[in-house]
Scaffold this active site. Structure first.
Site, PDB file in Angstrom:
ATOM      1  N   PRO A  36       0.742  -1.178   0.091  1.00 40.62           N
ATOM      2  CG  PRO A  36       0.055  -0.871   2.211  1.00 40.62           C
ATOM      3  CD  PRO A  36       0.978  -2.073   1.295  1.00 40.62           C
ATOM      4  N   GLY A  37       0.598   2.256  -0.947  1.00 44.43           N
ATOM      5  CA  GLY A  37       1.092   3.394  -0.974  1.00 44.43           C
ATOM      6  C   GLY A  37       0.102   4.510  -0.414  1.00 44.43           C
ATOM      7  NE  ARG A  38      -4.435   5.757  -4.466  1.00 42.19           N
ATOM      8  CZ  ARG A  38      -4.174   6.374  -5.746  1.00 42.19           C
ATOM      9  NH1 ARG A  38      -4.656   7.718  -5.613  1.00 42.19           N
ATOM     10  NH2 ARG A  38      -3.690   5.750  -6.497  1.00 42.19           N
ATOM     11  NE  ARG A  71      -3.672  10.963  -7.558  1.00 39.66           N
ATOM     12  CZ  ARG A  71      -4.964  10.843  -7.355  1.00 39.66           C
ATOM     13  NH1 ARG A  71      -5.784  11.905  -6.559  1.00 39.66           N
ATOM     14  NH2 ARG A  71      -5.939   9.702  -7.587  1.00 39.66           N
ATOM     15  CE1 TYR A 101      -2.908   8.724 -13.366  1.00 44.72           C
ATOM     16  CE2 TYR A 101      -2.836   9.895 -11.145  1.00 44.72           C
ATOM     17  CZ  TYR A 101      -1.979   9.409 -11.996  1.00 44.72           C
ATOM     18  OH  TYR A 101      -1.042   8.889 -11.860  1.00 44.72           O
ATOM     19  CB  CYS A 156       0.414  29.841 -18.555  1.00 47.53           C
ATOM     20  SG  CYS A 156       1.135  31.054 -17.697  1.00 47.53           S
ATOM     21  CD  GLU A 157      -1.753  23.572 -19.768  1.00 47.54           C
ATOM     22  OE1 GLU A 157      -2.525  23.079 -20.679  1.00 47.54           O
ATOM     23  OE2 GLU A 157      -0.670  23.872 -19.950  1.00 47.54           O
TER      24      GLU A 157
HETATM   25  C1  LIG Z   1       2.140   2.092  -7.437  1.00 45.13           C
HETATM   26  C2  LIG Z   1       2.334   0.785  -7.010  1.00 45.13           C
HETATM   27  C3  LIG Z   1       1.990   0.356  -5.571  1.00 45.13           C
HETATM   28  C4  LIG Z   1       1.250   1.262  -4.999  1.00 45.13           C
HETATM   29  O1  LIG Z   1       0.130   1.648  -5.113  1.00 45.13           O
HETATM   30  P1  LIG Z   1      -0.984   2.497  -4.281  1.00 45.13           P
HETATM   31  O2  LIG Z   1      -2.397   2.783  -5.163  1.00 45.13           O
HETATM   32  O3  LIG Z   1      -0.296   3.549  -3.693  1.00 45.13           O
HETATM   33  O4  LIG Z   1      -1.470   1.716  -3.198  1.00 45.13           O
HETATM   34  C5  LIG Z   1       2.298  -0.879  -5.123  1.00 45.13           C
HETATM   35  N1  LIG Z   1       3.088  -1.761  -6.079  1.00 45.13           N
HETATM   36  C6  LIG Z   1       3.480  -1.369  -7.099  1.00 45.13           C
HETATM   37  C7  LIG Z   1       3.962  -2.457  -7.958  1.00 45.13           C
HETATM   38  C8  LIG Z   1       3.158  -0.102  -8.016  1.00 45.13           C
HETATM   39  O5  LIG Z   1       3.294   0.054  -9.228  1.00 45.13           O
END
Ligand SMILES: *Cc1c(COP(=O)(O)O)cnc(C)c1O
Length: 463
Positions: A321-323, A360, A364, A391-392
């Site tokens: 998990p990142g987000r 974002r 997206y 400027c967009e």
């Molecule tokens: C981007 C990515 C993540 C993290 O994704 P989140 O949406 O931030 O949880 C984990 N693993 C891989 C391989 C990724 O490319």
């Protein structure tokens, strides 16, 4: 996601024809705890506070725009993920969401591992003291130099993303006299986004090696045959901002199926599977993310069940998990500048940042919320579009939202849930100075990534 097609806002309600917005919240002064970090609250005067500090003080000390990161929330989320998955699984924080030395130290202290996908991220991780064996190295086009450094440092795993890379990593490992632990990233034919997943037969994307056509099985064959590699498992990452577990279910089933085929062909049971990241967070009140313990249980149930039916030992699971860890922990604070009411349309509220600190929305079509945070207001809601100073015309931070109609230049507004993929994707467009990241905890605020200066800009410009 159900969105009301007809806005119920008291202003402009009869003229709006496009956009995806809900009716304004009953009381714009109420901060929905779903989208704000945990220590955020309003003080007696109505100003937002985080970690016990008001935004007025933060703006005075650190300026705007700036990202304020709720450190105790970040740490709590790390612990929640680690506890949910327990000692028989590994949680890797995806560094690309947001990485700094302070973040690396928090991860280390809270027991998480770390995914990196470039030499720069690897350097940051190692410099801040993350043990190399707790680092995973990703990427579809790692350079030879990057692989060399990862192998030399002794990273815990390299996730192989192509046939060429299998050979490349094997050679480099052999040259260094080591057996590098690796996983193979497979594309399982599932793409997941938010509330839906799409099962596709062919993978038309740059990442991974397709399960279809036996490509992944062939990659496993090659990896097992090379002395420099210690193949520990298979990796799958299916998308981002996912709420629906069905995509993970299909992915896990296909990955376990591959493990069974590997056992049948080679007589080895690979000990690990990685199910990637992509778990969703609440950007607006309409998003309902799952808690880490629910996700952990769902994933482990799926894997256990599939392994039982394939008569495989259950592998060790890892997730990335990142987000879901950093996203909810920060908000961006802006000062309101120009306000431009377009009669019969909406009111454009310009802030002192924009697509350079949050790409974002432009990239997206992401949705965000926004609130007036320097004070409360009893004015009626007005439909706004929060835009930047670039400027967009696509320089939009929050596409459709409601703010009080008495909003004025100099007010502070904040966009929550900007901890992930905002500072890490920030740019210098229009020679904007990238904002600082300020960690706030227990009444103390400290800069963890400083604001760029004009000197920084000129220092790179050596012509
Ligand atoms: C981007 C990515 C993540 C993290 O994704 P989140 O949406 O931030 O949880 C984990 N693993 C891989 C391989 C990724 O490319």
């Amino acid at each position: 996601m159900s969105r009301s097609a007809h806005p119920a806002g008291p202003r402009h309600a009869d003229v709006l024809t496009e956009g995806h917005y809900s009716a304004p919240a009953a009381d714009l002064n109420v901060l929905d705890e779903k989208v704000w970090s945990r220590t955020v609250t309003r003080d007696a005067d109505g100003a937002l506070t985080v970690g016990g500090i008001t935004v007025a003080r933060l703006a005075e000390e650190f300026g705007t725009p700036a990202y304020f990161l709720d450190e105790s929330d970040f740490r709590a989320r790390c612990r929640a993920w680690a506890d949910a998955f327990g000692p028989d699984a590994d949680v890797f924080y995806a560094g690309k969401a947001f990485l700094s030395r302070a973040v690396v130290r928090w991860l280390k202290e809270e027991g998480l591992n770390l995914d990196v996908c470039s030499g720069g991220e690897l350097t940051t991780a190692l410099d801040a003291g993350m043990p190399a064996e707790r680092i995973a190295f990703h990427g579809n086009n790692k350079t030879v130099a990057e692989i060399e450094r990862a192998v030399e440092a002794g990273v815990g795993r390299i996730v192989l993303d192509s046939f060429q890379e299998i050979v490349r990593v094997a050679h480099i490992a052999q040259r260094h006299g080591v057996r590098q632990r690796v996983q193979i990233r497979v594309t399982v034919g599932v793409e997941a986004h938010t509330h839906e997943f799409i099962a596709t037969a062919h993978e038309d994307q740059k990442f991974g090696i397709a399960l279809a056509d036996g490509q992944a099985a062939e990659a496993v064959r090659r990896a097992l045959s090379l002395d420099g590699l210690d193949l520990i498992g298979v990796h799958s990452h299916i998308g981002s901002q996912i709420f629906d577990m069905a995509g993970f279910e299909v992915s896990a089933r296909r990955v376990v199926q591959l493990l069974a085929e590997i056992r049948d062909e080679h007589g080895v049971e690979l000990p690990e599977i990685d199910l990637g990241g992509g778990l969703g967070i609440a950007y607006t009140s309409e998003d309902d993310p799952r808690e880490p313990h629910e996700i952990a249980k769902a994933l482990s149930d799926i894997v256990t069940r599939e392994c039982e039916s394939a008569k495989l030992r259950t592998p060790r699971i890892s997730v990335e998990p990142g987000r879901a860890i950093v996203g909810p922990t920060a908000f961006t604070l802006y000062e309101v500048g120009t306000i431009k009411p377009l009669e019969g349309l909406r009111t454009y509220v310009s802030v002192d940042g924009g697509m350079s600190d949050n790409i974002r929305t432009a990239l997206y079509d992401a949705e965000y919320s926004v609130a007036l945070v320097s004070r409360t207001s009893d004015a009626e809601p007005m439909l706004v579009r929060v835009v930047g100073k670039h400027c967009e015309s696509g320089d939009i931070v929050v596409k459709d939202a409601f703010l009080p109609a008495d909003l004025a230049p100099g007010d502070l507004i904040a966009v929550p849930a900007t901890g992930a993929y905002c500072r890490s994707m920030a740019s210098n467009y229009n020679h904007a100075l990238r904002p600082p990241v300020v960690a706030v905890r227990d009444g103390e605020a400290r800069v963890i990534v400083r604001r760029e200066t004009e000197e920084d800009l000129l220092r790179l410009d050596v012509g």
